[in-house]
Design a protein around this motif. Sequence first.
Motif, PDB file in Angstrom:
ATOM      1  N   ASN A  22      -3.020   2.745 -14.538  1.00 63.47           N
ATOM      2  CA  ASN A  22      -4.219   2.623 -13.711  1.00 63.47           C
ATOM      3  C   ASN A  22      -3.861   2.601 -12.227  1.00 63.47           C
ATOM      4  O   ASN A  22      -3.980   1.575 -11.560  1.00 63.47           O
ATOM      5  CB  ASN A  22      -4.978   1.353 -14.094  1.00 63.47           C
TER       6      ASN A  22
ATOM      7  N   PRO B 242      -1.991  -2.358  -5.225  1.00 64.66           N
ATOM      8  CA  PRO B 242      -3.019  -1.551  -4.543  1.00 64.66           C
ATOM      9  C   PRO B 242      -2.406  -0.377  -3.789  1.00 64.66           C
ATOM     10  O   PRO B 242      -2.730  -0.129  -2.615  1.00 64.66           O
ATOM     11  CB  PRO B 242      -3.662  -2.566  -3.587  1.00 64.66           C
TER      12      PRO B 242
ATOM     13  N   ASP C 291      -9.534   9.853  -6.242  1.00 65.66           N
ATOM     14  CA  ASP C 291      -9.339  10.040  -4.809  1.00 65.66           C
ATOM     15  C   ASP C 291      -7.985  10.657  -4.478  1.00 65.66           C
ATOM     16  O   ASP C 291      -7.641  10.771  -3.292  1.00 65.66           O
ATOM     17  CB  ASP C 291      -9.464   8.698  -4.083  1.00 65.66           C
TER      18      ASP C 291
ATOM     19  N   SER D 272      -5.333   3.153  -9.499  1.00 65.38           N
ATOM     20  CA  SER D 272      -6.733   3.345  -9.124  1.00 65.38           C
ATOM     21  C   SER D 272      -6.936   3.680  -7.658  1.00 65.38           C
ATOM     22  O   SER D 272      -8.017   4.135  -7.272  1.00 65.38           O
ATOM     23  CB  SER D 272      -7.530   2.084  -9.469  1.00 65.38           C
ATOM     24  N   SER D 273      -5.917   3.456  -6.813  1.00 62.05           N
ATOM     25  CA  SER D 273      -6.114   3.673  -5.378  1.00 62.05           C
ATOM     26  C   SER D 273      -5.154   4.684  -4.776  1.00 62.05           C
ATOM     27  O   SER D 273      -5.178   4.906  -3.566  1.00 62.05           O
ATOM     28  CB  SER D 273      -5.983   2.337  -4.632  1.00 62.05           C
TER      29      SER D 273
ATOM     30  N   SER E 150      -3.647   7.826  -3.276  1.00 55.51           N
ATOM     31  CA  SER E 150      -4.126   9.081  -2.697  1.00 55.51           C
ATOM     32  C   SER E 150      -2.984  10.067  -2.478  1.00 55.51           C
ATOM     33  O   SER E 150      -3.218  11.270  -2.387  1.00 55.51           O
ATOM     34  CB  SER E 150      -4.841   8.824  -1.367  1.00 55.51           C
TER      35      SER E 150
ATOM     36  N   GLU F 107      -1.521   3.074  -2.181  1.00 54.86           N
ATOM     37  CA  GLU F 107      -2.206   4.276  -1.720  1.00 54.86           C
ATOM     38  C   GLU F 107      -1.256   5.455  -1.608  1.00 54.86           C
ATOM     39  O   GLU F 107      -1.676   6.599  -1.766  1.00 54.86           O
ATOM     40  CB  GLU F 107      -2.858   4.011  -0.358  1.00 54.86           C
TER      41      GLU F 107
ATOM     42  N   ALA G  44       0.815  -1.220   0.000  1.00 52.17           N
ATOM     43  CA  ALA G  44       0.000   0.000   0.000  1.00 52.17           C
ATOM     44  C   ALA G  44       0.846   1.265   0.000  1.00 52.17           C
ATOM     45  O   ALA G  44       0.375   2.327  -0.418  1.00 52.17           O
ATOM     46  CB  ALA G  44      -0.932   0.010   1.202  1.00 52.17           C
TER      47      ALA G  44
ATOM     48  N   SER H 149      -6.341   8.085  -9.890  1.00 51.26           N
ATOM     49  CA  SER H 149      -7.570   7.912  -9.132  1.00 51.26           C
ATOM     50  C   SER H 149      -8.182   9.261  -8.779  1.00 51.26           C
ATOM     51  O   SER H 149      -7.469  10.217  -8.453  1.00 51.26           O
ATOM     52  CB  SER H 149      -7.276   7.112  -7.860  1.00 51.26           C
TER      53      SER H 149
END
Length: 791
Positions: free
Chosen positions: A222, A200, A250, A224-225, A227, A202, A177, A248
């Motif tokens: 991509n 994944p 987010d 996608s997660s 932040s 972050e 992460a 993302s």
Amino acid sequence: MVLGSLNDPFITQTIPAGLPLSDGFAIPFRLRMRFNTIICYHERDRSSLLSFKKGVVDPSNRLSSWSTLRDCCQWEGVSCDYDNRVAALDLSSYNHLTSLRGEINLSYLLAIEFLEVLYLDSNDFERISIPSINNSFATRSHLPANSSKLSQLSLSDNIHLHMDNLHYWPSRLPALASLDLSGIHLPSETNWVQSLALLPLERLYLHDCNLTSSIRSLQYANFSSVSYLGLGLNDFGHGLPNWLFNLSKDLSDLHLSQCNLRGQIPDFSGYRNMNFLDLSNNKLEGSIPDWLGQLDGLSYLDLSNNSFNSSIPSNIVNESSSLRYLDISFNELSGTLPKILGHNNSHSPIRKHISGFWLSGLKVFMSFNKFTGQLPRVSDGVQVLDLSSNFFSGPLSPLLCHTESNQTVLEYLDLSNNFLTQELPDCWDNWKLLNCIYLGNNQLFGHVPSTMGSSLYNLRALDLHNNGFSGDISWTFHSFPFLVLLNLGGNNFSGSIQTLWLPENVMVVELRSNQFTGNIPSRLCSLSLIVLDLANNKLSGPIPPCLLNTTNFLEFPGERDSANELAFPVYVIPTSHAFMKIELHTKGQQREYDKILKLVRNIDLSANNLSGEIPIPLAKLINLQSLNLSYNNLTGEMPDQIREMKYLESLDLSHNNLHGNIPQSLSDLSFLSVLNLSYNHFSGPIPLGTQIQGFDTWSYIGNPKLCGPPLLKSCTVEGKTNNTEQVEENDDGAFLKSLYLGMGVGFAMGFWVVCGSLFLSRTWRHTYFQFVNGVFDRIYVIVAIKLRRFH
């Protein structure tokens, strides 16, 4: 695997020193667990760590506990969970003497079944390896392929780490992460970007990774997660990567500081959840777009050190703005500011956590621009306001004198270097939390209002220099018990300095260029001063010998914890801006000191009417860096104890009535770079030594009885040399003159013997030239034969 609550007494949070908060970089929390009662009895964890250690070069023997202790939970850097399994490994090093080298073999570390946190940053590893899935240690340990629970990995600042296989090994970390590769040169190919995009993630830290615009060819990745994305200190001078605009929705934290960005601000308006945006130290220009003010969650915005040249959008700093930190300093912004600056404190929580640090209240930095007009009104929620070095004019009252609320949180106010006029307003009761006030280099005048002394109990720095203030201020500053810095230079304050009472915590006092009279009070000796500047006043009497008791002049900067009190406001702001600063006259120049102010040790008593001798204790202030006693009526000799001032860099005793010899010990001051002893009554030879004789004649001019280099006047008495060194120098000069004369005569005789013979004798002349022609012919033939062989 649950590592435990952050409130657990066994868990502490630390932030690595490799990326300081002042640079705006945020680092994930580290979990360092200490369970003294836990025993690592799982043999697989223990053997995996020992196998990893075999590839590590440990010159400082940091990992000695890995060999001497049976319990691996007590090994250096190892943390275990409640199930007695290794859950975290932190081998970060911030000291090059303890850096680990060699190989990072992830295969062994991934065999640790419950390992979630791995920090190896700031070492000197050279390579990272991971075998194929079929041959990996984890597989041979009967663990499923790609079963790693590793969620946080930091390899930052391993500057020699080769990452050619970056496209491969991240695929073995399905739970990752947070990844920090800052300070590592990454490959210019783009396949690793796609590999990371499959994780994944972050939080992704890629600061100073030698990334360039060459990776912009990749159209889509991509993430996608994600932040948090840190890309600072890379070179995107030819454009940002295209995939950066396909992240993302987010995305909340984006760091692009010092990326050589050019042109307009890139359009990030699609990221509606943006909380932190840093575009500082680039080459952006044009206008600041309105969409920045439309990002409802934007709390931190740094656009400093660019070339923006428009006015500031009103929706960025108005009452409805969500900003907690705004830095637009060092641009070319112009126009006027909104009538109300900032949001009301009641519209937002007291404290907010933003990208690794806490902010309470709005911090606004707008210095070094071209803003004009009157000062804006400041709302209750503004905590820090820096409008220095602009073109604001008019009084201070529009900013300070509104009484809608008495719950203001303003702690730092810098309005220096503007064109503000009129008197100081008498409405300081509304600003009881003020710590620092900088109003220097304006056109203010009048008296200092008494309410400053009664209202600003928390004041730590007050700078009113280079204005037109006047009157007696003897009563004012005793009311500031926490005052550390006082700068009143360049005004018309008057009265006896004996009546000036200063709080015991004050460390920097500058009162130069005023109209103070009287003797220097001995109570100054009880203060912990690091700077004392009383120059260009009307002071008289002797220099108090008790200055020796001023402890900060006796101890090396940094030896006392109290010297660090110059770090000062009670809050910490993640910015390069200094919160204690002052302009000092030292080494014949005027310089501004801020971050290194706590290391300065200066005394300047010049341009007064001081009399008497230089006190011997004054010469024992061993860590004084600059001493200026020029333009006084001091008498006597220069103390020989001056040799004890071993850190002295500047000494000015010019324009006094000092006499006697210059002490030989002056040549022992190896840091001395500025010396002025001119216009006194010194006599005798200037001490021998490279340091002293390296100064030019202007350092000694106006002392008729002074002699020796660098002065042209030699040290002689009644036609005889004054010392053996001068005799030897004269003898050496006579010898060299004789030598050069003999060489010249010898050359002339030899030349005319040869050339005269050839000129007078025809036979000798023909023979000489035939010989020369023969030599040239032989050389030509030899060269021609050699060249023919090569062909």
